[in-house]
Design a protein around this motif. Structure first.
Motif, short mmCIF file in Angstrom:
data_model
loop_
_atom_site.label_atom_id
_atom_site.label_comp_id
_atom_site.label_asym_id
_atom_site.label_seq_id
_atom_site.Cartn_x
_atom_site.Cartn_y
_atom_site.Cartn_z
N GLU A 79 0.82 -1.20 0.00
CA GLU A 79 0.00 0.00 0.00
C GLU A 79 0.86 1.25 0.00
O GLU A 79 0.54 2.25 -0.66
CB GLU A 79 -0.94 0.00 1.20
CG GLU A 79 -2.01 -1.08 1.17
CD GLU A 79 -1.55 -2.37 1.82
OE1 GLU A 79 -0.32 -2.52 2.03
OE2 GLU A 79 -2.40 -3.22 2.11
N SER B 148 0.97 4.16 -2.82
CA SER B 148 0.69 5.56 -2.50
C SER B 148 1.77 6.47 -3.07
O SER B 148 1.50 7.60 -3.47
CB SER B 148 0.56 5.75 -0.99
OG SER B 148 1.82 5.65 -0.34
N THR C 213 -5.53 -4.71 -2.61
CA THR C 213 -4.49 -4.48 -1.60
C THR C 213 -3.88 -5.79 -1.15
O THR C 213 -4.46 -6.86 -1.31
CB THR C 213 -5.08 -3.77 -0.37
OG1 THR C 213 -6.06 -4.63 0.21
CG2 THR C 213 -5.69 -2.45 -0.75
#
Length: 433
Positions: free
Chosen positions: A101, A105, A119
């Motif tokens: 994750e 990002s 995810t």
């Protein structure tokens, strides 16, 4: 950390080793056997260049190539890559210590597009994790390319009849008349999405759809773009060659589709999941996390200051360690710091390091000398090495920063891996607000 259980059922896989980057062998759960040590040494001798999958991320510079694994006082450790290498019938999986994750990002921050594939929490399979990161890079690349237009190109179409449809093709008409035909030959340019980049993107989408079955990984924007391309390319698009993708004529607003299509082609040709386990040849896919960290720091720095921020790794923002007095045109030692802040002069610079800060290693001597060379060459009063913050402890090097030199101040920063917190810490270091 090492694992020798590779499936949800817990079946033993002695031919599979899973480790995490930024973690040395001394901290793995179980030490490698002598046989595994020899195998890791053979991995370290591989050139990673042929396995690295990069979206290039709109940065035109030569990629930094480092060994997949190196050995230091703490034993083997992974360097700047995560991914999977299948070598001599065994598999090495390098997972991100910071989590999938977090890496996703960073990609969202770098390209200013939201990356929302499945995810890591929804899967226990390491190969699926690699595929998710590949999908995140690919998705971001396609969304960036599609911001202004889809990859429409012109194709010349010939028509025959008693009337001209487009432009008269005098030569073809003459040849038809010589063969006894009475019709006219005309040509026109038809704009279409059925081209090499469009087919490459559609086929890459099918690849991820097969390996991320059931995952809502596209998002509505990407699905809208792909539905248009699917209609144009048909149900069985032919796989384009890299040469076809590169020779396609792109307009200024569609040129980013070249990179998206090249990335799609590399994914289709590097397929790390399509190799049989007993295959003794070497296959794999690696993602350069150090490049992503560098660009993440660059974008956070841009958000943290009102000054112009340049990517020093590009050829437009570089300096030289030495210049000849006899011939000032002759230079030596070209320098490429990652982040330069300032317009007329450099007021601060940052060099991103995707590694640990602190512990027995401390600051690498080479990194310290490199930072000092950058600071003196660019006459930057503020200079820093920027590391990801992966521990709760503050290192002695950061605790005692800044360090005064003859040219300015050097700092060693551990930056948060979340965008807003990273920007806040950089603001504090820049002295903004």
């Amino acid at each position: 950390m090492t694992e020798r259980k590779g499936t949800a059922e817990g079946t033993e896989h002695p031919d599979r080793m899973v480790i995490k980057d930024l973690t040395s062998e001394a901290y793995w759960d179980s030490p490698p056997t002598s046989e595994e040590q020899s195998w890791l040494a053979s991995i370290a001798e591989l050139s990673p260049e042929r396995y690295v999958l990069s979206a290039q991320l709109d940065v035109d510079h030569e990629p930094t190539i480092e060994p997949i694994l190196t050995r230091d006082i703490d034993g083997w450790r992974a360097n700047r890559y995560i991914g999977e290498i299948r070598h001599q019938g065994r598999t090495l999986v390098i997972k991100p210590r910071l989590g999938i994750e977090t890496i996703m990002s960073w990609i969202s921050t770098i390209l200013n597009v939201q990356v929302l594939p499945l995810t890591a929490a929804n899967t226990t399979d390491s190969t699926s994790a690699v595929t998710q990161l590949m999908a995140a890079l690919w998705r971001a690349s396609v969304l960036t390319a599609a911001q202004h237009a889809l990859p429409r190109t012109g194709q010349k179409v010939s028509s025959y009849g008693s009337a001209v449809n487009g432009r008269l093709d005098v030569g073809a008409t003459a040849r038809r008349r010589a063969a006894g035909h009475r019709d006219l030959v005309s040509t026109r340019v038809v704009r279409t999405y059925d081209n090499a980049p469009g087919r490459a993107v559609v086929l890459a989408d099918r690849y991820f759809d097969q390996h991320l079955a059931g995952a809502r990984w596209r998002g509505p924007r990407l699905e809208e773009h792909l539905s248009t391309l699917r209609i144009a390319t048909g149900s069985r698009p032919a796989k384009p060659s890299l040469h076809e993708i590169q020779r396609t004529r792109y307009s200024p607003i569609t040129v980013k589709w070249r990179r998206a299509a090249e990335l799609s082609w590399r994914i289709l040709n590097k397929d790390p999941l399509g190799v049989a386990a007993q295959d003794e040849s070497t296959h794999g896919v690696l993602i350069d996390v150090a490049e992503l960290w560098e660009l993440f720091v660059l974008h956070c720095a841009d958000l943290a200051t009102g000054q112009p921020v340049r990517h020093g790794t590009t050829t437009q923002a570089s300096g030289y360690l030495a210049r000849s007095v006899v011939d000032p045109q002759r230079t030596m030692g070209k320098l490429y710091p990652d982040v330069l802040v300032g317009k007329e002069s450099t007021i601060a610079l940052l060099d991103a390091k995707y590694k640990r800060l602190g512990g027995r290693r401390g600051v690498d001597r080479e990194d310290l000398y490199q930072l000092h060379a950058y600071a003196s060459t660019f006459k930057a009063p503020l200079s820093a090495l920027a590391y990801p913050d992966i521990t709760d402890d503050v290192s002695e090097e950061e605790k005692n920063s800044p360090w005064q030199t003859s040219t300015g101040q050097l700092s060693f920063l551990t930056l948060p891996t979340e965008k807003d917190h990273c920007v806040a810490k950089l603001k504090s270091w820049f002295g903004v607000g």
